[in-house]
Structure formats: C-alpha cells, structure tokens
Design an enzyme around this catalytic site. Structure first.
Site, PDB file in Angstrom:
ATOM      1  N   ARG A  42       0.853  -1.023  -0.029  1.00  0.00           N
ATOM      2  CA  ARG A  42       0.087  -0.131   0.074  1.00  0.00           C
ATOM      3  C   ARG A  42       0.363   1.367  -0.279  1.00  0.00           C
ATOM      4  O   ARG A  42       0.564   2.195  -0.734  1.00  0.00           O
ATOM      5  CB  ARG A  42      -0.958  -0.229   1.166  1.00  0.00           C
ATOM      6  CG  ARG A  42      -1.998  -0.772   1.395  1.00  0.00           C
ATOM      7  CD  ARG A  42      -3.194  -1.076   2.525  1.00  0.00           C
ATOM      8  NE  ARG A  42      -3.994  -0.280   2.285  1.00  0.00           N
ATOM      9  CZ  ARG A  42      -4.167   0.933   2.859  1.00  0.00           C
ATOM     10  NH1 ARG A  42      -3.312   0.689   3.681  1.00  0.00           N
ATOM     11  NH2 ARG A  42      -4.894   1.883   2.503  1.00  0.00           N
TER      12      ARG A  42
ATOM     13  N   CYS B 131      14.472  -5.472  -4.856  1.00  0.00           N
ATOM     14  CA  CYS B 131      15.114  -4.306  -6.406  1.00  0.00           C
ATOM     15  C   CYS B 131      14.466  -2.907  -6.913  1.00  0.00           C
ATOM     16  O   CYS B 131      14.177  -3.590  -8.158  1.00  0.00           O
ATOM     17  CB  CYS B 131      15.917  -5.296  -6.409  1.00  0.00           C
ATOM     18  SG  CYS B 131      17.796  -5.671  -5.286  1.00  0.00           S
TER      19      CYS B 131
END
Ligand SMILES: *Cc1c(COP(=O)(O)O)cnc(C)c1O
Length: 410
Positions: free
Chosen positions: A298, A328
């Site tokens: 979120r 990443c």
C-alpha cells in the site's frame, strides 16, 4: 484493549508475520451495528478482498456478517468458510457472463454493474432476482485510484442510465431486488455520502421488487493519532433516519446493507518484520527490513501511511529513519519517521496492516509470503503458514530446452 504479544508471536512463528487481533475486529463490528441500530433490517457483508484468510471469514461469519465478494474465487472461499450462499453478495466488475452464471449456480446474490451483462442475464434467467450497482457520480475521498463514483469511473451503471435499466427490466421481466452503490474507499465527508445516498434513494423508487438498498462502504479509519476518520456514529444516525423515512414513504420493510472491509480489519492487523540493516548515508539513515512491497504494497501503491514502531526498543531515544524493504526497486514503507532508536535485529511493527496488505502480497523478487496469526481469546493461532520454496515453484512446468518434442501439441 491490551495489544497482542507481538514479540512473543514473532519469536514463535518467525518474522515477517501478519498478526490480527480478533478483539479489534469484534469491537469494530459492534460499533458499526450500534451506529445503525435504529434500522430494523440491517445487514453487513464483509468485503472479502480486504483480507481473505479463511479464519478471518469464519470470524466474520461468527459475528453475524455476510460476505461481499468480487470474484468467483472469493465466492468459493466464502462457501468454504461456511457462509451460506444467500449471505454472500457477488459484486464483480468487468467479468464474463460465464463467471456471473457460475456465481448464480452457487446461489449467491448477484450484483450487476453493466447494461450488456444485465440484459443477457435477464434474457437467460428472468426468475433470478439481481441487484444493480449504480454510479451516482459523486466524488468521495481524495485519491482517484480509490474513489470509484466519479463520472469516468469504470464502476457501476450511471445514474443517468436508469431509464435504460428499466427498459431491460420491462423487456425481460427480470426482477431487481436491490440497488447498490460503492463510491470508493476513504469517505472523508459524510455530507458527500449522504448526497450520494439521496441519489440512490431516488433511483430506488423505480424498482417495484426492491428488497434492499446497499450503500457499499469506504469508511475511513485513522492511520495515526488524531487522524481524520469517518464519524460512523453520526453517519449512522443521519442515514438511518433517512432510510427509515424512505421505507415509510414507499411502504416497504427494506433491508439496509453495507460492505465494510477496511473498517472491520485495518486496525486489527499489525505486520511485524525484522531489521536486517541500518544504513547511514550522507543524508539519511535507512532501516532495511526483511520484507518489502511484496508483503505490504500500500505505501508504494497508494502512498498510504502505516505507523511504524520499534517493538524491540520502545523506550529508546527517537531518531529519524527511512524504513525500506529489500525489493530491488524503490521500496519505501515510510520516509523520515521518528522511531525509537533502531539496531539491526530489532522487530518493527507496521500498524493498520489488516486490510489490503496480505491480500495484495506477491512473490515478486521470488520472495516467499509471510505467515498469518490470529490472536483470539488470548491465544495465538497460526492461520496461514509461511510459504516455502516449494510453493514458489508449484505449478511451473519445466521443459527440456535442449530436447524439444518433435511432435508438439501445437
Ligand atoms: C472494496 C469494496 C468494498 C470495501 O471497501 P472498504 O473501503 O475496504 O470498506 C465494498 N464494496 C465493494 C463493491 C468493494 O469493491
């Protein structure tokens, strides 16, 4: 209300872990019921997409809630949790007529939000009553990703197309037993909600077979101290009065329905993750946790706020941290947060993690999804195991690249 023993639970079941407090869910449900107590026929359908763990669904069922579902899979989860099909409302968007038919076969209440599907359904199953989702074109909340009632929203049948609905009803002899709206998450302003509800009441007068009016949800919960939240008691009182007045006017004992998701489960959930690294750069101190937006999306998706607390050093001197994940890609839980001094190995709690957190989790970066624990009656119960590497490769079919078949299927 005493908090669950987060550290003991994380030590027992491992971290990262989602922990849900049944007491909070129960208290929120009672609060909601109480807010609308003036209404005689009242029904709450918990929005499964907020948190679809079977044990959460069972808890909702035990409290007396039905379910609001948006996919045939959610319908099946609800039935598996022991909820009767008649207590499940199916409110999909953009699905095929085949999926709507499958839901009908399971016996759930269908809610249609598209004229073409309504017409097809009416032609094929005029005897099956359906609800229609109306878009009142009222903006609720500030974020256009979660506000779904505005003019160019893909949700619902426009309020301006009610004559069209009536034409289909007349042609097919189908029955409309409910009208529905859901103007999106985060209703800040009850006047906006009441305005939309007036539009729905007006639309409701056109349907002679009406049994219920469903006002969806979007009730906002606080994310931090003194945060704005939907004044549910005030909304309950004002909307109940209008609803009762409407029932009197049309002389029908209608049912008032809602579909709360976030309101019931957001604050009940806490996500606990361990700090892998503390990284001092020239400008920022990063606390990097053993998790990322693969587990809690979120903040990156909506910019939502989750209060972060250091469970391992609650009395430590507050310092500024940016709490980030191991994915990443830019993967920030919170920037420049004042948190009690963090040391590598500390456990951090992310609050308001009960709604749209685990249910949005993924395996991105080939990471495993965390465990889920329900704290209920002063006991910790594992309600979902942490994933394993085997879960990650389940369903993948390895082919022999060196020796492809000389006789392929296609
Ligand atoms: C998502 C959704 C809800 C629940 O919204 P919350 O903001 O979590 O309360 C209710 N009804 C429908 C149709 C939904 O799609």
């Amino acid at each position: 209300m005493q908090q669950p023993p987060f550290i003991a639970i994380a030590n027992t079941f491992g971290a990262p872990v989602y922990i849900y407090d049944a007491q909070v869910i129960t208290a929120q449900f009672e609060r909601l019921k109480n807010a609308f107590k003036q209404v005689e026929h009242l029904k709450f359908h918990y929005a499964v997409k907020a948190n679809s763990n079977l044990s959460i669904l069972k808890l909702m069922h035990s409290l007396g809630a039905g379910l609001d579902t948006v996919s045939i899979e959610e319908v099946r989860l609800g039935i598996l949790a022991g909820v009767a099909p008649k207590d499940i409302i199916y409110t999909p968007n953009g699905v095929s007529i085949e999926e709507v038919e499958a839901a009908r076969d399971l016996g759930v209440q269908i809610n249609i939000d598209n004229l073409s599907v309504l017409e097809l359904f009416g032609q094929r199953y005029p005897e099956t009553p359906v609800c229609v989702r109306i878009n009142p074109h009222v903006m609720a909340g500030g974020n256009s990703n979660i506000s779904v009632g505005h003019i160019d929203s893909k949700f619902g049948i426009s309020i301006h197309q009610v004559p069209h609905i009536l034409r289909i009803v007349n042609l097919t002899n189908m029955r409309i037993n409910g009208v529905h709206m859901h103007t999106g998450s985060d209703i800040l302003d009850i006047d906006v909600f009441l305005h939309a509800s007036e539009i729905l009441f007006e639309a409701a007068t056109h349907f002679k077979d009406l049994e219920f009016i469903d006002f969806g949800s979007g009730f906002k919960v606080p994310y931090k101290k003194d945060d704005i939240e939907t004044p549910i008691e005030e909304l309950g009182q004002k909307l109940s009065e209008r609803f009762n007045g409407f029932c009197q006017k049309v002389q029908k004992p209608l049912t008032l329905s809602f579909e709360p998701g976030k309101f019931l489960v957001s604050q009940a959930g806490t996500f606990v993750a361990k700090v892998n690294v503390v990284k001092q750069t020239t400008s920022t101190v990063f606390a990097g946790v053993d998790s990322g937006f693969n587990h809690l999306m979120r903040p990156m998706l909506y910019g939502s706020y989750h209060h972060i607390e250091n469970l391992s050093n609650p009395e430590g001197k507050a310092r500024f941290y940016s709490v980030v994940g191991y994915i990443c890609e830019t993967d920030t839980f919170g920037s420049n947060r004042r948190i009690a001094e963090i040391t590598e190995g500390d456990l951090l709690a992310f609050h308001n993690a009960g709604a749209y957190c685990y249910s949005m989790a993924s395996n991105y970066n080939s990471r495993l999804r965390p465990a889920e624990v329900l704290w209920i009656a002063e006991q910790a119960h594992l309600i979902r195991e942490r994933e394993t590497f085997e879960d990650l490769i389940k369903g993948q079919v390895e082919i022999d690249i060196e020796q492809l078949s000389t006789n392929p299927i296609i």
